[in-house]
Design a protein around this motif. Structure first.
Motif, PDB file in Angstrom:
ATOM      1  N   TRP A  19       0.843  -1.189   0.000  1.00 14.35           N
ATOM      2  CA  TRP A  19       0.000   0.000   0.000  1.00 14.35           C
ATOM      3  C   TRP A  19       0.885   1.249   0.000  1.00 14.35           C
ATOM      4  CZ3 TRP A  19      -2.390  -3.143   4.360  1.00 14.35           C
ATOM      5  CH2 TRP A  19      -3.456  -3.934   3.876  1.00 14.35           C
ATOM      6  N   CYS A  20       0.324   2.370  -0.466  1.00 10.55           N
ATOM      7  CA  CYS A  20       1.092   3.613  -0.469  1.00 10.55           C
ATOM      8  C   CYS A  20       1.468   3.966   0.967  1.00 10.55           C
ATOM      9  CB  CYS A  20       0.259   4.768  -1.033  1.00 10.55           C
ATOM     10  SG  CYS A  20      -0.478   4.412  -2.620  1.00 10.55           S
ATOM     11  N   PRO A  21       2.657   4.500   1.133  1.00 17.02           N
ATOM     12  CA  PRO A  21       3.024   4.936   2.488  1.00 17.02           C
ATOM     13  C   PRO A  21       1.985   5.930   2.998  1.00 17.02           C
ATOM     14  CG  PRO A  21       4.903   5.074   0.981  1.00 17.02           C
ATOM     15  CD  PRO A  21       3.702   4.753   0.148  1.00 17.02           C
ATOM     16  N   GLY A  22       1.590   5.763   4.241  1.00 13.28           N
ATOM     17  CA  GLY A  22       0.624   6.683   4.821  1.00 13.28           C
ATOM     18  C   GLY A  22      -0.819   6.264   4.635  1.00 13.28           C
ATOM     19  N   CYS A  23      -1.041   5.194   3.878  1.00 13.69           N
ATOM     20  CA  CYS A  23      -2.408   4.729   3.632  1.00 13.69           C
ATOM     21  C   CYS A  23      -3.050   4.231   4.927  1.00 13.69           C
ATOM     22  CB  CYS A  23      -2.365   3.592   2.616  1.00 13.69           C
ATOM     23  SG  CYS A  23      -3.976   2.815   2.366  1.00 13.69           S
ATOM     24  N   GLY A  24      -4.329   4.502   5.084  1.00 11.14           N
ATOM     25  CA  GLY A  24      -5.063   4.057   6.268  1.00 11.14           C
ATOM     26  C   GLY A  24      -5.116   2.545   6.420  1.00 11.14           C
ATOM     27  N   ASP A  25      -4.881   1.828   5.322  1.00 12.72           N
ATOM     28  CA  ASP A  25      -4.923   0.364   5.378  1.00 12.72           C
ATOM     29  C   ASP A  25      -3.894  -0.205   6.356  1.00 12.72           C
ATOM     30  OD1 ASP A  25      -6.875   0.529   3.484  1.00 12.72           O
ATOM     31  OD2 ASP A  25      -5.681  -0.268   1.823  1.00 12.72           O
ATOM     32  N   TYR A  26      -2.769   0.492   6.500  1.00 10.48           N
ATOM     33  CA  TYR A  26      -1.729  -0.012   7.403  1.00 10.48           C
ATOM     34  C   TYR A  26      -2.252  -0.129   8.826  1.00 10.48           C
ATOM     35  CZ  TYR A  26       1.926   0.440   3.873  1.00 10.48           C
ATOM     36  OH  TYR A  26       2.695   0.285   2.756  1.00 10.48           O
ATOM     37  N   GLY A  53      -9.367  -4.510  -5.234  1.00 10.61           N
ATOM     38  CA  GLY A  53      -9.217  -3.119  -4.807  1.00 10.61           C
ATOM     39  C   GLY A  53      -8.036  -3.038  -3.873  1.00 10.61           C
ATOM     40  N   CYS A  54      -7.672  -1.813  -3.451  1.00 14.10           N
ATOM     41  CA  CYS A  54      -6.529  -1.691  -2.549  1.00 14.10           C
ATOM     42  C   CYS A  54      -6.749  -2.532  -1.310  1.00 14.10           C
ATOM     43  CB  CYS A  54      -6.329  -0.230  -2.146  1.00 14.10           C
ATOM     44  SG  CYS A  54      -5.747   0.800  -3.501  1.00 14.10           S
ATOM     45  N   SER A  55      -7.927  -2.406  -0.705  1.00 21.56           N
ATOM     46  CA  SER A  55      -8.200  -3.122   0.546  1.00 21.56           C
ATOM     47  C   SER A  55      -8.069  -4.621   0.359  1.00 21.56           C
ATOM     48  CB  SER A  55      -9.608  -2.795   1.030  1.00 21.56           C
ATOM     49  OG  SER A  55     -10.560  -3.128   0.034  1.00 21.56           O
ATOM     50  N   ASN A 123     -13.863   1.929   3.832  1.00 20.98           N
ATOM     51  CA  ASN A 123     -14.489   2.981   3.036  1.00 20.98           C
ATOM     52  C   ASN A 123     -13.530   4.155   2.924  1.00 20.98           C
ATOM     53  OD1 ASN A 123     -16.098   4.865   1.834  1.00 20.98           O
ATOM     54  ND2 ASN A 123     -17.636   4.960   3.456  1.00 20.98           N
ATOM     55  N   ASN A 124     -13.065   4.415   1.692  1.00 18.98           N
ATOM     56  CA  ASN A 124     -12.214   5.597   1.503  1.00 18.98           C
ATOM     57  C   ASN A 124     -12.834   6.572   0.507  1.00 18.98           C
ATOM     58  OD1 ASN A 124     -11.770   4.280  -0.875  1.00 18.98           O
ATOM     59  ND2 ASN A 124      -9.662   3.696  -0.427  1.00 18.98           N
ATOM     60  N   GLN A 125     -14.074   6.288   0.129  1.00 13.97           N
ATOM     61  CA  GLN A 125     -14.841   7.184  -0.738  1.00 13.97           C
ATOM     62  C   GLN A 125     -14.159   7.484  -2.074  1.00 13.97           C
ATOM     63  OE1 GLN A 125     -16.141  10.653   1.483  1.00 13.97           O
ATOM     64  NE2 GLN A 125     -17.578   9.444   2.670  1.00 13.97           N
ATOM     65  N   TYR A 127     -12.048   5.290  -5.710  1.00 10.83           N
ATOM     66  CA  TYR A 127     -11.405   4.115  -6.298  1.00 10.83           C
ATOM     67  C   TYR A 127      -9.907   4.365  -6.288  1.00 10.83           C
ATOM     68  CZ  TYR A 127     -15.790   2.089  -7.958  1.00 10.83           C
ATOM     69  OH  TYR A 127     -17.020   1.510  -8.026  1.00 10.83           O
ATOM     70  N   GLY A 128      -9.191   3.644  -5.424  1.00  9.47           N
ATOM     71  CA  GLY A 128      -7.757   3.870  -5.298  1.00  9.47           C
ATOM     72  C   GLY A 128      -6.958   3.090  -6.324  1.00  9.47           C
ATOM     73  N   LEU A 129      -7.256   1.780  -6.435  1.00 12.77           N
ATOM     74  CA  LEU A 129      -6.438   0.907  -7.287  1.00 12.77           C
ATOM     75  C   LEU A 129      -6.486   1.334  -8.749  1.00 12.77           C
ATOM     76  CD1 LEU A 129      -4.763  -1.747  -6.926  1.00 12.77           C
ATOM     77  CD2 LEU A 129      -6.761  -2.970  -7.739  1.00 12.77           C
ATOM     78  N   ASN A 202      -8.452   6.465   5.300  1.00 14.17           N
ATOM     79  CA  ASN A 202      -7.939   7.564   4.491  1.00 14.17           C
ATOM     80  C   ASN A 202      -7.105   7.052   3.320  1.00 14.17           C
ATOM     81  OD1 ASN A 202      -7.647  10.334   3.954  1.00 14.17           O
ATOM     82  ND2 ASN A 202      -5.554  10.279   4.767  1.00 14.17           N
ATOM     83  N   CYS A 203      -7.468   7.496   2.125  1.00 19.18           N
ATOM     84  CA  CYS A 203      -6.626   7.243   0.953  1.00 19.18           C
ATOM     85  C   CYS A 203      -5.856   8.536   0.725  1.00 19.18           C
ATOM     86  CB  CYS A 203      -7.477   6.909  -0.268  1.00 19.18           C
ATOM     87  SG  CYS A 203      -6.535   6.936  -1.810  1.00 19.18           S
ATOM     88  N   ASN A 204      -4.632   8.546   1.221  1.00 15.02           N
ATOM     89  CA  ASN A 204      -3.883   9.814   1.204  1.00 15.02           C
ATOM     90  C   ASN A 204      -3.409  10.186  -0.190  1.00 15.02           C
ATOM     91  OD1 ASN A 204      -2.317   7.447   1.816  1.00 15.02           O
ATOM     92  ND2 ASN A 204      -0.527   8.776   1.870  1.00 15.02           N
ATOM     93  N   ILE A 205      -3.549   9.290  -1.142  1.00 15.61           N
ATOM     94  CA  ILE A 205      -3.112   9.610  -2.502  1.00 15.61           C
ATOM     95  C   ILE A 205      -4.235  10.236  -3.325  1.00 15.61           C
ATOM     96  CG2 ILE A 205      -2.199   8.636  -4.657  1.00 15.61           C
ATOM     97  CD1 ILE A 205      -0.176   8.613  -2.351  1.00 15.61           C
ATOM     98  N   PHE A 206      -5.392   9.631  -3.282  1.00 18.42           N
ATOM     99  CA  PHE A 206      -6.461  10.098  -4.172  1.00 18.42           C
ATOM    100  C   PHE A 206      -7.617  10.814  -3.477  1.00 18.42           C
ATOM    101  CE2 PHE A 206      -4.516   6.551  -6.543  1.00 18.42           C
ATOM    102  CZ  PHE A 206      -4.074   7.278  -7.646  1.00 18.42           C
ATOM    103  N   ASN A 207      -7.662  10.714  -2.152  1.00 14.16           N
ATOM    104  CA  ASN A 207      -8.807  11.327  -1.473  1.00 14.16           C
ATOM    105  C   ASN A 207      -8.410  11.743  -0.065  1.00 14.16           C
ATOM    106  OD1 ASN A 207     -11.421  12.218  -1.503  1.00 14.16           O
ATOM    107  ND2 ASN A 207     -12.325  10.245  -0.909  1.00 14.16           N
TER     108      ASN A 207
HETATM  109  S1  SF4 Z   1      -4.293   4.332  -3.499  1.00 15.58           S
HETATM  110 FE1  SF4 Z   1      -5.139   5.096  -1.618  1.00 15.58          FE
HETATM  111  S2  SF4 Z   1      -6.216   3.352  -0.726  1.00 15.58           S
HETATM  112 FE2  SF4 Z   1      -4.868   2.578  -2.293  1.00 15.58          FE
HETATM  113  S3  SF4 Z   1      -3.014   2.012  -1.182  1.00 15.58           S
HETATM  114 FE3  SF4 Z   1      -2.720   4.082  -1.957  1.00 15.58          FE
HETATM  115  S4  SF4 Z   1      -3.397   5.349  -0.303  1.00 15.58           S
HETATM  116 FE4  SF4 Z   1      -4.179   3.349   0.126  1.00 15.58          FE
END
Ligand code: SF4
Lengths: 339, 615
Positions: A19-26, A53-55, A123-125, A127-129, A202-207
């Motif tokens: 996952w992107c660094p800082g992503c809420g998934d961590y 999806g990312c999750s 829920n990150n509101q 589409y991240g992937l 939180n999707c810190n990259i796209f939202n």
């Molecule tokens: S795109 Fe958004 S949700 Fe997907 S891994 Fe990166 S930060 Fe997390």
């Protein structure tokens, strides 16, 4: 589950987390690993099923059984698995696009059937992937690559959907409150039936910041309400605000300025279906001047017989009534003749 | 006194409004026929709409039965006898009656309204003009006779009229010199809780029988001797029933729990119904919310150690495509039963077609070859069901089983096996391992098959998924060479199945010669009987019929070379023809019929003669 001395790290795999660094998934991954260790889960008896999806990368990072299935269909795969082996602890990992858009149908049906599985909906509101299109939970007028003039779709309210599907356990938590998430994960795990836990992530990259109103120190207390069973609905910087019911209408009152005390407030009762329906409807857009606080915690929990138990019971009942099926009888059927 | 005439074979068609109970009449007459030792084949012909307007052409429901004292391969081209309950039933079937054939008409179905609904011109009535003069016609006012017979019954007129089909049945029992007891026993069971209905039905059967016996119009009874069938115990079986029995047998023989995830769809729903009735055999049925959930639940069940099966028809197979690809990547056992119907799109749901061979072969994203096998007759569905399960479990792979509407609902006598004579299906789950051992989920044996490792087994925790896997470890891999290797490996794994299936055989005619008729699926009967008749005339034709379409039996190429030409009859626009051309680089002669009905003997024979004459 057998007792063991596993630590959170024992639930991690050797795969690099992508996952992107800082992503809420961590945070979600860390809390799940911690809770699994604390609850002494046996990794060999856990199966984590995800969609796309990312999750849905989640299973790769958990040292349990796992399947990264196809988009939206994890509830269906999990249903078959749970029916095949009801002893497994089955977890479904999904997201707002996976679970509420392409897989919305399956979510509805697993909730009403009430298999004894756990659903974590990240829920990150967005589409991240696929790199940032608006999702079914995005707020109206969301500007994304696919909606340059703003999105038109009214957002889905996941918990209202769950309530509408007669889910037996409906809860919400957030990536930025580890303690609360751990408590919710434990409750989910203990629930007999399908538990539905929405996690604001939180999707810190796209939202970035989609939920900051609810998760940020500065605004959290004024906009989020943490539900405790048997306790009044209070929130605000110094717990100075509360919710009371004015007939059927929830009303925000100021305990310091208005003429109300805590005794006048709505007392949370997880088993109250009608109140839970209302709580699920606390879904105002926080961009409005006035809005009801967003509830976190267990909105609703009830007991209802689990689908797989009934399915097995029917098999046993059939055997009791007709006796264990005899293959020769089956093959011959009722009318035969000799030549 | 009536005279008795012996016949070698007879084809009867029962036709009426969907509400006239022709399907039941047909099946009861079939059951009764089977008990006389005749060989037989049936073909029910359902109206497209469940509740088409009464009396219309769209509402005509038919049931054709062909029986005889010789081997019977098809339900017959044209019928010797048509029973028509109304004007629409007559009109819809008139072109299907043999020259000088017999028509039994229920005259009350020919009133003004019925004639108009059947689209007869104003004033035109086939009962009154000479349009039927080339046939032997019996006009019977069945409604009147039925009501008369039931005048003391407490039933209402509507319910009384529902017994008309029993009058017809009784009459035919007389005509073909049968006994009624079996049917009376059946009715007694069926209407155990409705004594008035039971009494009325029995009364009408008997009235129909005595009507034939005592009315002087009817002077002839027909008899068909038993067919020289192999000695043994027989039952009557429809394709969908045989699938149900075959799947349950496979589950028992592999000691696995059968999980059937399905979504209702014509003509496959009867498999779901049939399996749901057999819960005391440990059968788990799951009526899913849609086709995709149906296949996904079966995949989940297989992952958990059940024998995961899903069933559908063409449109459903299209919806399941992505999930089937997942199962193929997961390398888990799965059986996908496709009871084909007319396509594309919704197509002709109640009509038969060999519509989905190409879909089964190629209808998924990416390189996704899967074993495809097909059933050639109602009873063959039993063996094919077991074979599909055997391959799925032994080779850890989804198997597509093709049946179609024709054999699903058609019936034939079946000399069924004893359970103890059916070989078991070996299943080896991966055993638990200790902490010092490592488990590689995609390690393969000499068949290129990985092991089945069930969640809940100590030490085997692993992750599966639809992303490309690294060979051996099963970890996600984007490595270019690995992807190519895995694609080739999965293909080779399917090809290797050919080492474990029987060689292809010529079932009829010459082993070498002018023309090979190559078929698959439900065209077996018609090709076999046509080849038999042409061979008897001394023509150099042979018939071979494919059960295994992917992989092909190893010797199929050799067989194709033994004939000057190859002809492929199909109820589609030439799907196997494409596959054969592609696979063997030979030309084939197509014979295609795409009308939602089986191929007739006469038309196939004609086409074959034409080919032979021009050689
Ligand atoms: S795109 Fe958004 S949700 Fe997907 S891994 Fe990166 S930060 Fe997390």
């Amino acid at each position: 589950m057998t007792k063991n001395n596993l630590k959170a790290k024992d639930f991690a795999t050797d795969q690099d987390v992508r996952w992107c660094p800082g992503c809420g998934d961590y945070s979600i991954l860390a809390q799940v690993q911690k809770v699994f260790a604390e609850m002494e889960m046996n990794p060999d008896e856990v199966a984590i099923i995800s969609g796309i999806g990312c999750s849905s990368r989640f299973p790769y990072y958990m040292n349990t059984y796992g399947m990264h299935s196809i988009h939206g269909r994890a509830p269906a795969v999990a249903s078959g698995l749970k029916i095949a082996n009801p002893d497994l602890s089955v977890w479904i990992i999904t997201g707002d696009g996976d679970g509420l858009s392409i897989g919305g149908n399956h979510l509805l049906h697993i909730l009403r059937r009430n298999l004894n599985v756990n659903i974590l909906l990240f829920n990150n509101q967005i589409y991240g992937l696929t790199k940032g299109q608006y999702s079914p939970t995005s707020e109206v007028d969301k500007r994304t690559k696919s909606t340059p003039m703003g999105s038109l779709d009214h957002p889905v309210n996941p918990l209202a959907i769950a309530m509408g599907a007669d889910a037996t356990f409906v809860a919400r938590t957030m990536d930025r409150d580890p303690k609360h998430m751990q408590a919710m994960l434990k409750r989910s795990n203990l629930h007999q039936g399908t538990s539905f836990l929405e996690i604001y992530q939180n999707c810190n990259i796209f939202n970035d910041g989609a939920f900051f109103t609810f998760t940020d120190k500065a605004t959290k207390k004024a906009s989020a309400i943490f539900l405790e069973n048997g306790q009044p609905l209070v929130f605000g910087e110094n717990d100075e605000k509360g919710i009371r019911l004015d007939g059927w209408k929830p009303q925000v009152v100021d305990l310091e300025k208005d003429n109300y005390s805590k005794e006048d407030l709505w007392i949370h009762d997880e088993s109250d279906l009608y109140k839970a329906q209302m709580l699920a409807r606390f879904f105002d857009d926080p961009r409005q001047a006035e809005y009801l606080p967003r509830p976190f915690g267990v909105l609703y929990a009830t007991e209802r017989v689990c689908y797989e138990d009934q399915l097995i019971a029917q098999l046993n009942e059939a055997i009791e009534q007709k006796g264990e099926g005899d293959l020769n009888e089956l093959i011959a059927g009722s009318v035969t003749w000799e030549i | 006194m009536s005279t008795k005439i012996e016949k070698e074979e007879i084809t009867i068609k029962f036709a009426g409004d969907s509400g006239d109970g022709m399907q039941l009449t047909g099946s009861l007459f079939t059951g009764n026929t089977a008990l006389t030792g005749s060989d037989l084949a049936t073909f029910p012909d359902f109206p497209a709409e469940i509740r088409a307007p009464i009396g219309t052409l769209a509402g005509v429901s038919g049931f054709q039965l062909h029986f005889g004292s010789r081997k019977i391969y098809t339900p017959g081209d044209e019928c010797d006898v048509l029973v028509a309950m109304n004007a629409a039933a007559l009109k819809a079937n008139l072109t299907n009656i043999k020259k000088a054939g017999t028509i039994i008409l229920s005259t009350d179905g020919f009133d003004k309204k019925n004639l108009r609904l059947a689209k007869y011109a104003d004033g035109e009535n086939p009962l009154e003009n000479d349009s039927l003069s080339n046939f032997e016609v019996f006009k019977i006012d069945i409604t009147k006779l039925t009501r008369e017979a039931l005048k003391d019954s407490p039933l209402g007129t509507k319910e009384k009229d529902r017994c008309k089909n029993m009058f017809v049945l009784g009459f035919l029992y007389w005509r073909y010199d049968r006994t009624m007891q079996g049917t009376i026993d059946f009715l007694t069971q069926k209407f155990a809780k409705k004594p008035d209905v039971l009494a009325a039905n029995i009364k009408c059967i008997k009235t129909g029988y005595h009507y034939g016996d005592t009315t002087e119009t009817f002077t002839t009874q027909y008899k068909v001797k038993p067919a020289p069938l192999e000695k043994g115990t027989y039952r009557s079986i429809k394709g969908n029933e045989a699938l149900v029995i075959g799947l349950i047998t496979a589950a028992r023989k592999s000691k696995l729990s059968l999980f059937y995830g399905s979504y209702p769809i014509t003509p496959a729903s009867d498999i779901l119904h049939g399996l749901a009735k057999h819960k005391n055999y440990g059968v788990k049925t799951f009526q899913a919310e849609d086709e995709i959930a149906a296949v996904c639940s079966a995949i989940g069940a297989s992952y958990g150690g059940d024998l995961g099966i899903t069933g559908t028809s063409g449109p459903g197979l299209a919806l399941k495509g992505e999930a089937i690809g997942l199962a193929m990547m997961l390398e888990l056992p799965l059986v996908i039963v496709n009871v084909q119907r007319g396509g594309p799109s919704t197509g002709l749901p109640t009509k038969t077609e060999q519509s989905d061979l190409l879909q089964a072969m190629y209808g998924r994203n990416g390189e996704c070859p899967l074993p495809v096998i097909s059933a050639s007759s109602p009873s063959d569905c039993f063996e094919v069901a077991m074979e599909a399960c055997r391959i799925a479990v032994k080779h850890m792979i989804p198997v597509i089983l093709l049946s179609d509407g024709y054999i699903a609902n058609g019936a034939e006598p079946w000399r069924f096996p004893k359970a103890e004579d059916i070989p078991s299906i070996e299943v080896n789950f991966k055993k638990p391992i200790g902490e010092d051992e490592t488990y590689f989920p995609y390690e393969r044996d000499e068949k290129l098959v990985r092991e089945w490792a069930l969640p809940g087994t100590a030490g085997l925790a692993h992750r599966l998924g639809g992303l490309e896997k690294e060979a051996n470890t099963g970890n996600v891999s984007y490595d270019p060479a690995n992807h190519e290797y895995m694609v080739k490996t999965r293909e080779a794994k399917v090809a290797k199945i050919a080492d474990f299936i029987p060689e292809q055989k010529i079932t009829m005619g010459v082993e070498k010669g002018d023309l090979l008729i190559l078929g698959w699926g439900s065209t077996y009967g018609v090709i076999e009987s046509v080849t038999k008749e042409l061979s008897e005339e001394g023509l150099q034709v042979g018939h071979t019929h494919l059960r295994y379409i992917r992989p092909f039996p190893k010797n199929l190429g050799e067989i194709l070379k033994n004939y000057k030409k190859v002809m492929i009859p199909e109820i589609n626009n030439g799907q196997l023809s494409k596959v054969i051309r592609d696979h063997f680089l030979i030309d084939v002669i197509q014979f295609n019929k795409i009308q939602g009905v089986p191929i007739m003997k006469a038309e196939l024979k004609y086409a074959i003669r034409e080919v032979l004459e021009n050689m």
